[in-house]
Design a protein around this motif. Structure first.
Motif, mmCIF file in Angstrom:
data_model
loop_
_atom_site.group_PDB
_atom_site.id
_atom_site.type_symbol
_atom_site.label_atom_id
_atom_site.label_comp_id
_atom_site.label_asym_id
_atom_site.label_seq_id
_atom_site.Cartn_x
_atom_site.Cartn_y
_atom_site.Cartn_z
ATOM 1 N N ILE A 186 35.886 8.406 62.820
ATOM 2 C CA ILE A 186 36.811 9.159 63.859
ATOM 3 C C ILE A 186 38.050 8.593 64.007
ATOM 4 O O ILE A 186 38.412 7.244 63.778
ATOM 5 C CB ILE A 186 36.104 9.231 65.204
ATOM 6 N N CYS A 187 39.014 9.312 64.240
ATOM 7 C CA CYS A 187 40.515 8.888 64.627
ATOM 8 C C CYS A 187 41.246 9.705 65.438
ATOM 9 O O CYS A 187 41.067 11.014 65.698
ATOM 10 C CB CYS A 187 41.364 8.959 63.261
ATOM 11 N N PRO A 188 42.234 9.122 66.506
ATOM 12 C CA PRO A 188 42.886 9.967 67.159
ATOM 13 C C PRO A 188 43.900 10.959 66.854
ATOM 14 O O PRO A 188 44.383 10.862 65.489
ATOM 15 C CB PRO A 188 43.697 8.759 68.218
ATOM 16 N N TYR B 159 37.615 16.287 69.877
ATOM 17 C CA TYR B 159 36.629 15.848 71.224
ATOM 18 C C TYR B 159 37.350 14.843 71.747
ATOM 19 O O TYR B 159 37.564 13.791 71.059
ATOM 20 C CB TYR B 159 35.293 15.651 70.899
ATOM 21 N N ASN B 160 37.875 14.965 73.102
ATOM 22 C CA ASN B 160 38.303 13.718 73.803
ATOM 23 C C ASN B 160 39.708 13.248 73.175
ATOM 24 O O ASN B 160 39.799 12.002 73.187
ATOM 25 C CB ASN B 160 37.507 12.786 74.184
ATOM 26 N N GLY B 161 40.281 14.194 72.220
ATOM 27 C CA GLY B 161 41.687 13.749 71.803
ATOM 28 C C GLY B 161 41.438 12.946 70.506
ATOM 29 O O GLY B 161 42.224 12.280 69.692
ATOM 30 N N MET B 162 40.131 12.929 69.955
ATOM 31 C CA MET B 162 39.582 12.531 68.808
ATOM 32 C C MET B 162 39.417 13.411 67.708
ATOM 33 O O MET B 162 38.541 14.467 67.848
ATOM 34 C CB MET B 162 38.699 11.395 68.941
ATOM 35 N N ASN B 163 39.473 13.113 66.528
ATOM 36 C CA ASN B 163 39.328 14.051 65.093
ATOM 37 C C ASN B 163 37.929 13.680 64.907
ATOM 38 O O ASN B 163 37.578 12.578 64.327
ATOM 39 C CB ASN B 163 40.069 13.710 64.180
ATOM 40 N N MET B 164 37.158 14.821 64.900
ATOM 41 C CA MET B 164 35.563 14.698 64.802
ATOM 42 C C MET B 164 35.274 15.252 63.508
ATOM 43 O O MET B 164 33.901 15.553 63.485
ATOM 44 C CB MET B 164 34.854 15.113 65.853
ATOM 45 N N GLU B 165 36.107 15.570 62.631
ATOM 46 C CA GLU B 165 35.700 16.138 61.393
ATOM 47 C C GLU B 165 34.329 15.765 60.679
ATOM 48 O O GLU B 165 33.649 16.497 60.275
ATOM 49 C CB GLU B 165 36.822 16.400 60.619
ATOM 50 N N ALA B 166 34.505 14.456 60.350
ATOM 51 C CA ALA B 166 33.625 13.719 59.722
ATOM 52 C C ALA B 166 32.066 13.893 60.338
ATOM 53 O O ALA B 166 31.190 13.958 59.722
ATOM 54 C CB ALA B 166 34.116 12.224 59.502
ATOM 55 N N ILE B 167 32.289 13.557 61.716
ATOM 56 C CA ILE B 167 30.877 13.503 62.298
ATOM 57 C C ILE B 167 30.303 15.032 62.214
ATOM 58 O O ILE B 167 29.151 15.238 62.108
ATOM 59 C CB ILE B 167 31.011 13.043 63.885
ATOM 60 N N HIS B 168 31.232 15.967 62.496
ATOM 61 C CA HIS B 168 30.654 17.298 62.502
ATOM 62 C C HIS B 168 30.083 17.618 60.915
ATOM 63 O O HIS B 168 28.998 18.294 60.871
ATOM 64 C CB HIS B 168 31.656 18.569 62.945
ATOM 65 N N VAL B 169 30.638 17.190 60.144
ATOM 66 C CA VAL B 169 30.101 17.505 58.608
ATOM 67 C C VAL B 169 28.988 16.996 58.560
ATOM 68 O O VAL B 169 27.731 17.342 57.848
ATOM 69 C CB VAL B 169 31.126 16.528 57.446
ATOM 70 N N LEU B 170 28.491 15.632 58.939
ATOM 71 C CA LEU B 170 27.218 15.014 59.075
ATOM 72 C C LEU B 170 26.288 15.467 59.643
ATOM 73 O O LEU B 170 25.262 15.630 59.428
ATOM 74 C CB LEU B 170 27.444 13.396 59.621
ATOM 75 N N THR C 134 37.060 16.859 82.582
ATOM 76 C CA THR C 134 36.288 17.968 81.876
ATOM 77 C C THR C 134 36.946 18.467 80.671
ATOM 78 O O THR C 134 36.543 18.815 79.656
ATOM 79 C CB THR C 134 35.819 18.922 82.941
ATOM 80 N N ALA C 135 38.267 18.944 80.863
ATOM 81 C CA ALA C 135 39.076 19.511 79.808
ATOM 82 C C ALA C 135 39.337 18.673 78.719
ATOM 83 O O ALA C 135 39.250 18.900 77.730
ATOM 84 C CB ALA C 135 40.356 19.847 80.577
ATOM 85 N N GLU C 136 39.438 17.240 79.102
ATOM 86 C CA GLU C 136 39.747 16.107 78.140
ATOM 87 C C GLU C 136 38.413 16.102 77.355
ATOM 88 O O GLU C 136 38.590 16.099 75.950
ATOM 89 C CB GLU C 136 40.135 14.861 78.858
ATOM 90 N N LYS C 137 37.277 16.331 77.477
ATOM 91 C CA LYS C 137 36.229 15.959 76.793
ATOM 92 C C LYS C 137 35.882 17.443 76.231
ATOM 93 O O LYS C 137 34.686 17.231 75.371
ATOM 94 C CB LYS C 137 34.975 15.386 77.768
ATOM 95 N N LEU D 269 50.986 14.201 72.988
ATOM 96 C CA LEU D 269 50.041 13.422 73.594
ATOM 97 C C LEU D 269 50.112 13.077 75.097
ATOM 98 O O LEU D 269 49.209 12.768 75.831
ATOM 99 C CB LEU D 269 49.775 12.238 72.821
ATOM 100 N N ASP D 270 51.344 12.823 75.523
ATOM 101 C CA ASP D 270 51.554 12.429 76.763
ATOM 102 C C ASP D 270 51.436 13.661 77.814
ATOM 103 O O ASP D 270 51.221 13.382 79.015
ATOM 104 C CB ASP D 270 53.197 11.869 77.004
ATOM 105 N N GLU D 271 51.388 14.776 77.357
ATOM 106 C CA GLU D 271 51.103 16.200 78.032
ATOM 107 C C GLU D 271 49.646 16.646 78.079
ATOM 108 O O GLU D 271 49.591 17.733 78.507
ATOM 109 C CB GLU D 271 52.025 17.221 77.664
ATOM 110 N N GLN D 272 48.764 15.873 77.598
ATOM 111 C CA GLN D 272 47.278 16.288 77.550
ATOM 112 C C GLN D 272 46.864 16.505 79.020
ATOM 113 O O GLN D 272 47.424 15.693 79.947
ATOM 114 C CB GLN D 272 46.305 15.078 76.944
ATOM 115 N N PRO D 273 45.819 17.196 79.046
ATOM 116 C CA PRO D 273 45.536 17.778 80.599
ATOM 117 C C PRO D 273 45.009 16.431 81.318
ATOM 118 O O PRO D 273 43.982 15.541 80.341
ATOM 119 C CB PRO D 273 44.552 18.977 80.493
#
Length: 544
Positions: free
Chosen positions: A281-283, A318-329, A304-307, A296-300
């Motif tokens: 995963i990566c930001p 999810y939570n500002g992180m790229n979850m593509e690989a985990i979603h593929v798994l 609850t909105a963050e996650k 990034l500085d203007e994230q809510p």
């Protein structure tokens, strides 16, 4: 088989035996003749034809025994350019000879123990690595790389000593990782991040086959790599994990090849030390966030909105992180469940990988919890009934294969932060009983690992239904009338004694054994459990 033995069988006159002997004898003579031709200076087309015949004959173990010699192996090594010389691969006309020689060596090494021993004596692994270095950046010789890697995989599979040699002496880990980088045409944007072109073309069949063979060879090289001892090892494993993340996010020429590619990537990820899997995963970068109209500085600021899991530019976030690989798994895991067969070989590796990732990395666990165990709203159906990922995993908790049901239950338990009350909410006590008994948690509590505390996620619908949920089945049931409410005291006593007598009979005939819970939560024969509680009460009384 020698000539005298062949003549003896022919004279005996049995038709079936004569046919077998003559075929074996002629095959052996043909092999010997081929090797005699291959040592001569003959045209390339003649060499290729001889090697093609030899490749077919080398599938027969009986034919191989008399012709597998050191001299013959050296002939094939020379033709495959597996020599100590620094000859470059410039003559395209020689490529078919190299490929056919490697194919023959694959068959011979696989089918002949003598050839396997000769491979050690001739230091074949080092020669294969040398050939890989000559062609690692040249895409037009993918066939040579593919069969070189296949032979390397076979050697490391058959000889544990070669695994160690590849890992440390021959620097096989960075070499094979670079082969994967070349096959995937990876362009690095950061130390452990690569550029992903979702609209790019799929891998070619040759690139896919080459990558699969490299993944299989890497699996053997890293099979004992559970712990990282040096910082350089940690860096190398992170690079490899980043390459595997890229692998998960691309596709092959067909759906079947894509699944095979991802399956081998999952197997290899299981060998990566869990501390190095954070690169999966990566930001989000500033550019990715800016495309959504924010920085990034203007994230809510609302938690609850963050996650919340969202889809941004076809990227699972999810939570500002790229979850593509985990979603593929996760999708790969669900496909393997839907297949309904070969769970031990096909499903347990990805389930084990997701379990370890969830246990070690908080963001991965929370994303998977959000996808697999979202807050409960409708509890009218049993947890195992339905088509969601949660329903499918709960069904596996009572699978006949012990290994499958253990890892499925363990995955859900980890997503629940190893809290018994949370697990029971999603699965019901009946489905979770096996895991809880094995972990000594039938009386409740939580596992040994520490997890962060999160806010309560119960929905209003669940809170309203909770008083009427059957804890055993895990779903909402309408209140049932109590059958003993209309009984007299005498009838109640009669039914109770009847039940006691039936249980006593079954116990004496050893058809069942009454069990109880020990103070530590594990199950034991009832008498032993009662004795332990008696000792505790006596000790408590003495103290008072």
């Amino acid at each position: 088989m020698d000539e005298e033995r062949a003549l003896y069988v022919v004279r005996a006159g049995e038709a079936g035996a004569i046919e077998r002997v003559l075929r074996d004898y002629s095959d052996k003579k043909l092999c010997e003749g081929i090797f005699k031709v291959l040592v001569k200076d003959v045209p390339t087309t003649c060499q290729v034809s001889c090697l093609e015949v030899l490749r077919i004959l080398s599938r027969d173990k009986k034919v191989l025994v008399p012709v597998t010699t050191k001299e013959n192996m050296q002939i094939l090594l020379r033709l495959a350019k597996l020599t100590e010389s620094d000859d470059s691969l410039e003559k395209v006309s020689e490529f078919p000879v190299i490929v056919e020689s490697l194919k023959c060596l694959c068959n011979i090494v696989f089918n002949s123990q003598m050839a396997q021993q000769l491979s050690l004596e001739l230091n074949l692994a080092a020669k294969l690595c040398n050939l890989l270095r000559k062609c690692k950046d040249r895409k037009f010789i993918n066939d040579i790389k593919c069969f070189d890697l296949r032979l390397l995989f076979l050697l490391s599979l058959l000889h544990t000593d070669i695994r160690s040699q590849l890992r440390y002496e021959l620097q096989g880990l960075p070499l094979l990782t670079q082969i994967l980088e070349s096959a995937f045409s990876i362009k690095w944007t950061d130390e452990y991040e690569s550029a992903i072109d979702h609209n790019g073309p799929p891998l070619s069949p040759q690139e896919t086959d080459c990558a699969i063979e490299a993944l299989k060879a890497l699996f053997n090289v890293t099979v004992d790599s559970w712990k990282v001892h040096k910082e350089s090892d940690s860096h190398q494993f992170r690079v490899m994990a980043a390459v595997l993340r890229h692998c998960l996010l691309i596709i092959g020429p067909t759906e079947e090849k894509t699944e095979e590619l991802h399956s081998n990537a999952v197997n290899l990820l299981s060998n990566v030390p869990v501390s190095c899997l954070d690169v999966l995963i990566c930001p989000l970068t500033h550019e990715e966030t800016a495309q959504e109209g924010t920085t990034l500085d203007e994230q809510p600021s609302d938690k609850t909105a963050e996650k919340e899991t969202v889809l941004k530019n076809n990227t699972m976030v999810y939570n500002g992180m790229n979850m593509e690989a985990i979603h593929v798994l996760l999708s790969f895991m669900e496909k393997r469940i839907d297949k309904g067969s070969s769970y031990r070989e096909g499903l347990t590796p990805v389930l084990s990988l997701l379990t370890e990732c969830s246990r070690a990395h908080r963001n991965i666990r929370k994303f998977l919890k959000d996808q697999v165990l979202p807050p409960l709203r409708d509890v009218t159906n049993r947890p195992e009934v339905g088509s969601t990922v949660r329903n499918k995993l709960v069904r596996l908790m009572t699978h006949v294969d012990l290994g499958v049901k253990q890892i499925a239950a363990e995955f859900l338990f980890v997503l629940c932060k190893e809290r018994v009350d949370s697990l029971l909410k999603y699965t019901g006590y009946g489905n979770a009983a096996g895991l809880l008994a094995a972990r000594g948690l039938l009386a409740g509590g939580r596992g040994d690992n520490w997890y962060s505390e999160d806010e309560d996620t119960d929905t209003e619908e669940y809170k309203n239904a909770k008083p009427n949920i059957n804890l055993i089945t895990g779903h909402l049931e309408e209140p049932m009338p109590n059958p003993i409410d209309e009984m007299t005291e005498e009838q109640k006593e009669y039914e109770a004694m009847k039940l006691v007598n039936m249980l006593d009979k079954l116990s004496r005939e050893e058809l069942l054994k009454p069990m109880g819970l020990k103070p530590d939560g594990t199950i034991t024969p009832l008498e032993e459990a009662l004795n332990q509680y008696s000792v505790i009460e006596e000790t408590s009384s003495d103290t008072d």
